[in-house]
Motif scaffolding. Structure first.
Motif, PDB file in Angstrom:
ATOM      1  N   GLN A 232       8.304  -1.614   3.014  1.00 15.73           N
ATOM      2  CA  GLN A 232       8.807  -2.740   2.238  1.00 15.73           C
ATOM      3  C   GLN A 232       9.323  -2.223   0.897  1.00 15.73           C
ATOM      4  O   GLN A 232       8.868  -1.198   0.397  1.00 15.73           O
ATOM      5  N   THR A 233      10.304  -2.916   0.327  1.00 20.35           N
ATOM      6  CA  THR A 233      10.814  -2.481  -0.967  1.00 20.35           C
ATOM      7  C   THR A 233       9.882  -2.982  -2.065  1.00 20.35           C
ATOM      8  O   THR A 233       9.136  -3.941  -1.876  1.00 20.35           O
ATOM      9  N   PHE A 234       9.956  -2.334  -3.212  1.00 19.84           N
ATOM     10  CA  PHE A 234       9.091  -2.734  -4.322  1.00 19.84           C
ATOM     11  C   PHE A 234       9.514  -4.075  -4.916  1.00 19.84           C
ATOM     12  O   PHE A 234       8.744  -4.691  -5.650  1.00 19.84           O
ATOM     13  N   ASN A 235      10.716  -4.540  -4.588  1.00 18.89           N
ATOM     14  CA  ASN A 235      11.114  -5.891  -4.988  1.00 18.89           C
ATOM     15  C   ASN A 235      10.229  -6.933  -4.315  1.00 18.89           C
ATOM     16  O   ASN A 235      10.111  -8.052  -4.788  1.00 18.89           O
ATOM     17  N   GLU A 236       9.626  -6.563  -3.190  1.00 12.47           N
ATOM     18  CA  GLU A 236       8.788  -7.483  -2.425  1.00 12.47           C
ATOM     19  C   GLU A 236       7.326  -7.455  -2.860  1.00 12.47           C
ATOM     20  O   GLU A 236       6.504  -8.185  -2.322  1.00 12.47           O
ATOM     21  N   VAL A 237       6.985  -6.604  -3.827  1.00 12.14           N
ATOM     22  CA  VAL A 237       5.599  -6.451  -4.269  1.00 12.14           C
ATOM     23  C   VAL A 237       5.484  -6.961  -5.703  1.00 12.14           C
ATOM     24  O   VAL A 237       6.128  -6.432  -6.607  1.00 12.14           O
ATOM     25  N   GLU A 238       4.675  -7.992  -5.893  1.00 12.22           N
ATOM     26  CA  GLU A 238       4.507  -8.565  -7.227  1.00 12.22           C
ATOM     27  C   GLU A 238       3.782  -7.599  -8.157  1.00 12.22           C
ATOM     28  O   GLU A 238       2.806  -6.963  -7.766  1.00 12.22           O
ATOM     29  N   ASN A 239       4.271  -7.510  -9.369  1.00  9.60           N
ATOM     30  CA  ASN A 239       3.618  -6.744 -10.436  1.00  9.60           C
ATOM     31  C   ASN A 239       3.390  -5.275 -10.088  1.00  9.60           C
ATOM     32  O   ASN A 239       2.423  -4.678 -10.554  1.00  9.60           O
ATOM     33  N   ALA A 240       4.253  -4.696  -9.263  1.00  7.13           N
ATOM     34  CA  ALA A 240       4.087  -3.286  -8.901  1.00  7.13           C
ATOM     35  C   ALA A 240       4.502  -2.401 -10.072  1.00  7.13           C
ATOM     36  O   ALA A 240       5.585  -2.544 -10.627  1.00  7.13           O
TER      37      ALA A 240
ATOM     38  N   ASP B 110      -4.891  -0.306  -9.082  1.00  2.33           N
ATOM     39  CA  ASP B 110      -5.208  -0.483  -7.665  1.00  2.33           C
ATOM     40  C   ASP B 110      -5.374   0.838  -6.932  1.00  2.33           C
ATOM     41  O   ASP B 110      -6.037   0.905  -5.905  1.00  2.33           O
ATOM     42  N   GLU B 111      -4.739   1.862  -7.429  1.00  2.00           N
ATOM     43  CA  GLU B 111      -4.805   3.162  -6.768  1.00  2.00           C
ATOM     44  C   GLU B 111      -4.765   4.231  -7.848  1.00  2.00           C
ATOM     45  O   GLU B 111      -3.929   4.173  -8.746  1.00  2.00           O
ATOM     46  N   VAL B 112      -5.677   5.190  -7.774  1.00  8.99           N
ATOM     47  CA  VAL B 112      -5.766   6.234  -8.798  1.00  8.99           C
ATOM     48  C   VAL B 112      -5.860   7.588  -8.108  1.00  8.99           C
ATOM     49  O   VAL B 112      -6.619   7.761  -7.152  1.00  8.99           O
ATOM     50  N   ILE B 113      -5.076   8.531  -8.608  1.00 10.74           N
ATOM     51  CA  ILE B 113      -5.151   9.912  -8.139  1.00 10.74           C
ATOM     52  C   ILE B 113      -5.425  10.778  -9.362  1.00 10.74           C
ATOM     53  O   ILE B 113      -4.653  10.764 -10.325  1.00 10.74           O
ATOM     54  N   ASP B 114      -6.531  11.497  -9.337  1.00 17.78           N
ATOM     55  CA  ASP B 114      -6.890  12.401 -10.428  1.00 17.78           C
ATOM     56  C   ASP B 114      -6.402  13.804 -10.089  1.00 17.78           C
ATOM     57  O   ASP B 114      -6.606  14.276  -8.963  1.00 17.78           O
ATOM     58  N   VAL B 115      -5.767  14.453 -11.059  1.00 17.09           N
ATOM     59  CA  VAL B 115      -5.304  15.826 -10.869  1.00 17.09           C
ATOM     60  C   VAL B 115      -5.769  16.652 -12.058  1.00 17.09           C
ATOM     61  O   VAL B 115      -5.448  16.331 -13.202  1.00 17.09           O
ATOM     62  N   ASN B 116      -6.527  17.696 -11.787  1.00 16.34           N
ATOM     63  CA  ASN B 116      -6.924  18.648 -12.817  1.00 16.34           C
ATOM     64  C   ASN B 116      -5.966  19.831 -12.701  1.00 16.34           C
ATOM     65  O   ASN B 116      -6.102  20.661 -11.803  1.00 16.34           O
TER      66      ASN B 116
ATOM     67  N   HIS C  22       5.386   4.877 -17.846  1.00 16.41           N
ATOM     68  CA  HIS C  22       5.028   3.622 -17.176  1.00 16.41           C
ATOM     69  C   HIS C  22       6.314   3.026 -16.605  1.00 16.41           C
ATOM     70  O   HIS C  22       7.280   2.844 -17.334  1.00 16.41           O
ATOM     71  N   TYR C  23       6.317   2.751 -15.307  1.00 15.59           N
ATOM     72  CA  TYR C  23       7.485   2.164 -14.658  1.00 15.59           C
ATOM     73  C   TYR C  23       7.089   0.892 -13.927  1.00 15.59           C
ATOM     74  O   TYR C  23       6.121   0.894 -13.161  1.00 15.59           O
ATOM     75  N   LYS C  24       7.843  -0.171 -14.153  1.00 12.89           N
ATOM     76  CA  LYS C  24       7.708  -1.392 -13.359  1.00 12.89           C
ATOM     77  C   LYS C  24       8.580  -1.189 -12.131  1.00 12.89           C
ATOM     78  O   LYS C  24       9.800  -1.132 -12.233  1.00 12.89           O
ATOM     79  N   LEU C  25       7.955  -1.060 -10.983  1.00 12.34           N
ATOM     80  CA  LEU C  25       8.667  -0.645  -9.780  1.00 12.34           C
ATOM     81  C   LEU C  25       9.660  -1.681  -9.281  1.00 12.34           C
ATOM     82  O   LEU C  25      10.695  -1.335  -8.727  1.00 12.34           O
ATOM     83  N   ASN C  26       9.390  -2.960  -9.491  1.00 10.85           N
ATOM     84  CA  ASN C  26      10.300  -3.981  -8.975  1.00 10.85           C
ATOM     85  C   ASN C  26      11.554  -4.128  -9.829  1.00 10.85           C
ATOM     86  O   ASN C  26      12.478  -4.817  -9.445  1.00 10.85           O
ATOM     87  N   GLU C  27      11.631  -3.483 -10.972  1.00 10.76           N
ATOM     88  CA  GLU C  27      12.824  -3.541 -11.816  1.00 10.76           C
ATOM     89  C   GLU C  27      13.840  -2.465 -11.458  1.00 10.76           C
ATOM     90  O   GLU C  27      14.916  -2.412 -12.030  1.00 10.76           O
TER      91      GLU C  27
END
Length: 117
Positions: free
Chosen positions: A43-51, A16-22, A67-72
């Motif tokens: 809002q907390t990441f617990n409130e965002v599905e599949n974050a 959904d969101e990408v930041i490129d860094v060279n 890779h981190y699942k933010l709601n966990e």
């Protein structure tokens, strides 16, 4: 550094969101880089599905380095995903996955500084 925009609805395929860094293009006086995710709305990441957030090394064929699942991670509005430190001409990478509170990266500076020590 280039931000490709923010998909606020989560609809569609891919990230959904990408930041490129060279890293090679950063000015020589840049010694550290922190990778954070923040909920600007507070809002907390617990409130965002599949974050989730991931860091990908595109120079090695899209290798996912963390890779981190933010709601966990619990009820938080920010997370320090990773940091990079310049050492001579090379960069070292550290995955953190450190949850904290913060609508902006400025709110997280104390957490980032502690993680870099």
């Amino acid at each position: 550094m280039r931000h490709r925009g923010d998909n606020m609805t989560g609809e569609g395929d891919g990230d959904d969101e990408v930041i490129d860094v060279n890293l090679n293009a950063l000015p020589s006086n840049v010694a550290f880089l922190a990778v954070t995710v923040n909920s600007f709305r507070g809002q907390t990441f617990n409130e965002v599905e599949n974050a989730f957030c991931r860091v990908v090394n595109t120079t090695s064929g899209q290798q996912e380095v963390c890779h981190y699942k933010l709601n966990e991670q619990g009820p938080h509005s920010g997370i320090l995903i990773a940091s990079l430190a310049r050492q001579g001409g090379d960069w070292s990478f550290t995955a953190h996955g450190l949850p904290c509170q913060g609508r902006t990266v400025e709110d997280m500076i104390p957490v980032i500084k502690n993680a870099l020590v």
